[in-house]
Structure formats: C-alpha cells, structure tokens
Design a protein around this motif. Sequence first.
Motif, PDB file in Angstrom:
ATOM      1  N   ILE A  15      66.066  90.472  68.697  1.00  0.00           N
ATOM      2  CA  ILE A  15      65.423  89.918  67.392  1.00  0.00           C
ATOM      3  C   ILE A  15      66.599  89.854  66.163  1.00  0.00           C
ATOM      4  O   ILE A  15      67.133  90.865  65.924  1.00  0.00           O
ATOM      5  CB  ILE A  15      64.128  90.664  66.933  1.00  0.00           C
ATOM      6  CG1 ILE A  15      63.198  90.699  68.106  1.00  0.00           C
ATOM      7  CG2 ILE A  15      63.596  90.105  65.609  1.00  0.00           C
ATOM      8  CD1 ILE A  15      61.997  91.682  67.577  1.00  0.00           C
ATOM      9  N   MET A  16      66.868  88.755  65.563  1.00  0.00           N
ATOM     10  CA  MET A  16      67.722  88.639  64.580  1.00  0.00           C
ATOM     11  C   MET A  16      67.167  88.896  63.129  1.00  0.00           C
ATOM     12  O   MET A  16      65.980  88.374  63.187  1.00  0.00           O
ATOM     13  CB  MET A  16      68.471  87.258  64.734  1.00  0.00           C
ATOM     14  CG  MET A  16      69.022  86.913  65.924  1.00  0.00           C
ATOM     15  SD  MET A  16      70.369  88.050  66.565  1.00  0.00           S
ATOM     16  CE  MET A  16      71.673  87.755  65.462  1.00  0.00           C
ATOM     17  N   ILE A  17      67.752  89.691  62.380  1.00  0.00           N
ATOM     18  CA  ILE A  17      66.988  89.979  61.038  1.00  0.00           C
ATOM     19  C   ILE A  17      67.913  89.403  60.138  1.00  0.00           C
ATOM     20  O   ILE A  17      69.177  89.778  59.976  1.00  0.00           O
ATOM     21  CB  ILE A  17      66.806  91.689  61.019  1.00  0.00           C
ATOM     22  CG1 ILE A  17      66.087  92.152  62.053  1.00  0.00           C
ATOM     23  CG2 ILE A  17      66.470  92.018  59.881  1.00  0.00           C
ATOM     24  CD1 ILE A  17      66.419  93.418  62.731  1.00  0.00           C
ATOM     25  N   HIS A  18      67.449  88.536  59.398  1.00  0.00           N
ATOM     26  CA  HIS A  18      68.107  87.761  58.102  1.00  0.00           C
ATOM     27  C   HIS A  18      67.573  88.358  56.848  1.00  0.00           C
ATOM     28  O   HIS A  18      66.305  88.433  56.657  1.00  0.00           O
ATOM     29  CB  HIS A  18      67.953  86.253  58.414  1.00  0.00           C
ATOM     30  CG  HIS A  18      68.474  85.789  59.473  1.00  0.00           C
ATOM     31  ND1 HIS A  18      69.514  85.251  59.567  1.00  0.00           N
ATOM     32  CD2 HIS A  18      67.612  85.942  60.884  1.00  0.00           C
ATOM     33  CE1 HIS A  18      69.599  84.668  60.946  1.00  0.00           C
ATOM     34  NE2 HIS A  18      68.715  85.111  61.485  1.00  0.00           N
ATOM     35  N   PRO A  19      68.521  88.213  55.906  1.00  0.00           N
ATOM     36  CA  PRO A  19      67.926  88.457  54.401  1.00  0.00           C
ATOM     37  C   PRO A  19      67.023  87.463  53.780  1.00  0.00           C
ATOM     38  O   PRO A  19      65.912  87.699  53.517  1.00  0.00           O
ATOM     39  CB  PRO A  19      69.233  88.519  53.562  1.00  0.00           C
ATOM     40  CG  PRO A  19      70.299  89.009  54.492  1.00  0.00           C
ATOM     41  CD  PRO A  19      69.987  88.290  55.896  1.00  0.00           C
ATOM     42  N   PRO A  25      61.977  86.476  50.303  1.00  0.00           N
ATOM     43  CA  PRO A  25      61.680  84.968  50.087  1.00  0.00           C
ATOM     44  C   PRO A  25      62.959  84.319  49.929  1.00  0.00           C
ATOM     45  O   PRO A  25      64.219  84.739  49.519  1.00  0.00           O
ATOM     46  CB  PRO A  25      61.010  85.157  48.351  1.00  0.00           C
ATOM     47  CG  PRO A  25      60.365  86.281  48.525  1.00  0.00           C
ATOM     48  CD  PRO A  25      61.366  87.388  49.118  1.00  0.00           C
ATOM     49  N   ASN A  26      62.998  82.804  50.108  1.00  0.00           N
ATOM     50  CA  ASN A  26      64.313  82.056  49.882  1.00  0.00           C
ATOM     51  C   ASN A  26      64.919  82.243  48.362  1.00  0.00           C
ATOM     52  O   ASN A  26      66.104  81.836  48.309  1.00  0.00           O
ATOM     53  CB  ASN A  26      63.932  80.507  50.351  1.00  0.00           C
ATOM     54  CG  ASN A  26      63.842  80.627  51.889  1.00  0.00           C
ATOM     55  OD1 ASN A  26      64.695  81.511  52.417  1.00  0.00           O
ATOM     56  ND2 ASN A  26      63.337  79.609  52.414  1.00  0.00           N
ATOM     57  N   ASP A  27      63.803  82.295  47.386  1.00  0.00           N
ATOM     58  CA  ASP A  27      64.263  82.288  46.163  1.00  0.00           C
ATOM     59  C   ASP A  27      65.373  83.768  45.927  1.00  0.00           C
ATOM     60  O   ASP A  27      64.762  84.766  45.896  1.00  0.00           O
ATOM     61  CB  ASP A  27      63.078  82.572  45.039  1.00  0.00           C
ATOM     62  CG  ASP A  27      63.673  82.284  43.608  1.00  0.00           C
ATOM     63  OD1 ASP A  27      64.771  82.384  43.258  1.00  0.00           O
ATOM     64  OD2 ASP A  27      62.812  82.236  42.851  1.00  0.00           O
ATOM     65  N   PRO A  28      66.502  83.448  45.605  1.00  0.00           N
ATOM     66  CA  PRO A  28      67.614  84.513  45.382  1.00  0.00           C
ATOM     67  C   PRO A  28      67.337  85.438  44.402  1.00  0.00           C
ATOM     68  O   PRO A  28      67.812  86.732  44.220  1.00  0.00           O
ATOM     69  CB  PRO A  28      68.734  83.861  45.239  1.00  0.00           C
ATOM     70  CG  PRO A  28      68.691  82.584  44.622  1.00  0.00           C
ATOM     71  CD  PRO A  28      67.159  82.128  45.385  1.00  0.00           C
ATOM     72  N   SER A  29      66.158  85.101  43.349  1.00  0.00           N
ATOM     73  CA  SER A  29      66.140  85.823  42.104  1.00  0.00           C
ATOM     74  C   SER A  29      64.878  86.865  42.532  1.00  0.00           C
ATOM     75  O   SER A  29      64.281  87.909  41.889  1.00  0.00           O
ATOM     76  CB  SER A  29      65.699  85.090  40.729  1.00  0.00           C
ATOM     77  OG  SER A  29      64.289  84.430  41.221  1.00  0.00           O
ATOM     78  N   LYS A  30      64.318  86.804  43.761  1.00  0.00           N
ATOM     79  CA  LYS A  30      63.092  87.443  44.191  1.00  0.00           C
ATOM     80  C   LYS A  30      63.619  88.434  45.401  1.00  0.00           C
ATOM     81  O   LYS A  30      64.157  88.022  46.439  1.00  0.00           O
ATOM     82  CB  LYS A  30      61.857  86.597  44.658  1.00  0.00           C
ATOM     83  CG  LYS A  30      61.486  85.850  43.670  1.00  0.00           C
ATOM     84  CD  LYS A  30      60.250  84.955  44.168  1.00  0.00           C
ATOM     85  CE  LYS A  30      59.295  84.159  43.037  1.00  0.00           C
ATOM     86  NZ  LYS A  30      58.449  83.286  43.573  1.00  0.00           N
ATOM     87  N   HIS A  31      63.203  89.957  45.094  1.00  0.00           N
ATOM     88  CA  HIS A  31      63.919  90.670  45.986  1.00  0.00           C
ATOM     89  C   HIS A  31      62.856  91.491  46.668  1.00  0.00           C
ATOM     90  O   HIS A  31      63.123  92.427  47.735  1.00  0.00           O
ATOM     91  CB  HIS A  31      64.772  91.707  45.429  1.00  0.00           C
ATOM     92  CG  HIS A  31      65.948  90.917  44.534  1.00  0.00           C
ATOM     93  ND1 HIS A  31      66.906  90.529  45.249  1.00  0.00           N
ATOM     94  CD2 HIS A  31      66.011  90.888  43.129  1.00  0.00           C
ATOM     95  CE1 HIS A  31      67.998  90.034  44.467  1.00  0.00           C
ATOM     96  NE2 HIS A  31      67.344  90.181  43.210  1.00  0.00           N
TER      97      HIS A  31
END
Length: 256
Positions: A199-203, A234-240
């Motif tokens: 399983i690949m884990i991506h940010p 989420p894809n929005d980089p401002s949301k962590h």
Amino acid sequence: MKIKKSWVKNSLGYDNDLFIYQDKNMFNYSVDTILLANLATLSKKTKDVLEIGVNNAALSIFLSQRSDLLHIDAIEIQKEACDLANFNINMNHLEKRINVINDDFNEWWKKHTKNVGKKYDLIVCNPPFYRKETKIKKNISDAMLKATHEITLNLEDIIKGSSKIIEQKGFLALIIPPERLVDCFVLLKKYSFEPKRVIMIHPRQYQKAILTFVEARFQTGWGVHFEPNIYLHPNDPSKHEYLEEVVKLYQPQKLK
C-alpha cells in the motif's frame, strides 16, 4: 518509576483511552506507527506477535487493542527506550500482554532459535529508514540516530532474523520509504518470504508517496497485490487535517 523532564504525555490515536509518554530526545510515534498497527493482518489464529524496535511501545500498545488474543514480545536494544516502553505499558495496564526484551535483535534471535523458542504468527517492524551511509543531520541524539538510521540494525538483519523465528505462512509487516521497496522485495525473496500486500501512502493525491506498507508471508505461494493508495490530507495545501479514512485508522481496528 519517576517521570523525566524530557517526557511528554500524549494521546495514542483518537477517541480512546490510550496514552503514552514520549521522550523529546527519542523517536516519537507518527502516522506510520498507527498505519502499521492497523494494516497488519490479524485473524483468530494470530496470538504470538513480535515487534522489532519497540522504542516507547506506541506500536505494541495500539496493536494490542485490536485483539484480546494477542501476546506481544517487543524487543529493543536501547535501555532507556525499554524503561520508557515499560512505563507506558504499565500505565495502560498491559503488562500481562506485552513483554519488553532489552537485547540486540541480531543476537537475540540466534539465542531464541538455539533454545527452541516459540515461533511468531506475526512480526511487525517500523525499521530504521535510512542507510548507514546517509548524510546525518547535525544535533541528532544518539537514541534518535539508532532509531532512524541503520546503525545497529538494517533491513536485511530484520528480514533474515524474522525468517528464523516465524511460523510457516506467518506474516511480516513493515513500513518503509518507497525508495527501499526494491531492496525490500529482493531481501524478502532471498529469505523465503513472499510479498503479498503493498500500500502506497501519499500526503495528497498529487504528491508522491512518502511511505509504503509491505506485508509478506513466510514460505507460501507467489503473488503480490497492490492495494488502493492511502492519501493522508485533502488536496488543498492549506488544509492539514487528516482525511476521514485516515482518522478512522487512528482508532484500533478490532478483529471481528
């Protein structure tokens, strides 16, 4: 045992009663610890488990909550880490289910085999990510160095030793950097393990993988399955914040 000034109390996962103390100078648990604990395959036949490199016992404690059938041996070379692990295990009232072993895994498995010790149904390890020759950051503690770099234990040591103390068709579950995946596959095959789940884990969906979950079985048939990727945020980089599926994994997935 007295709480040290460098220890900080943290919750272990979400919405449960688990807590651990972590040492600011040592390796602290993160999402890789939680994912490894929850993605590892369990069945009603899974009883004897070994964790290699226990550190503060976060992985063993979290994993123990998935099934009351588990008895976990947790081996760690660093004495201070063992003291902290035992403190956390006692604080969570798990001393009857998790046994900390202060020893060098490379020496311990040989003694264990010579003494005809038990074989393990599942072995889990969040190994040192970086090769010994990797450039080392300044101001890193000795404890952190051993936890993150292949100083006292490398990937081949882990896989070779595991092959001597695991049941036939037993599971070996690892979290590694994607860059080590080929090395991992080669070593698993060398020591009679067959990679079964990856399983690949991506940010985020548009970012490259930062972690890889690999689960192999000992002396079993061939065939590897690449399961759906896990995306942390989420894809929005401002949301962590973590995505809902990751938040769910921050709770022990009970064996049904």
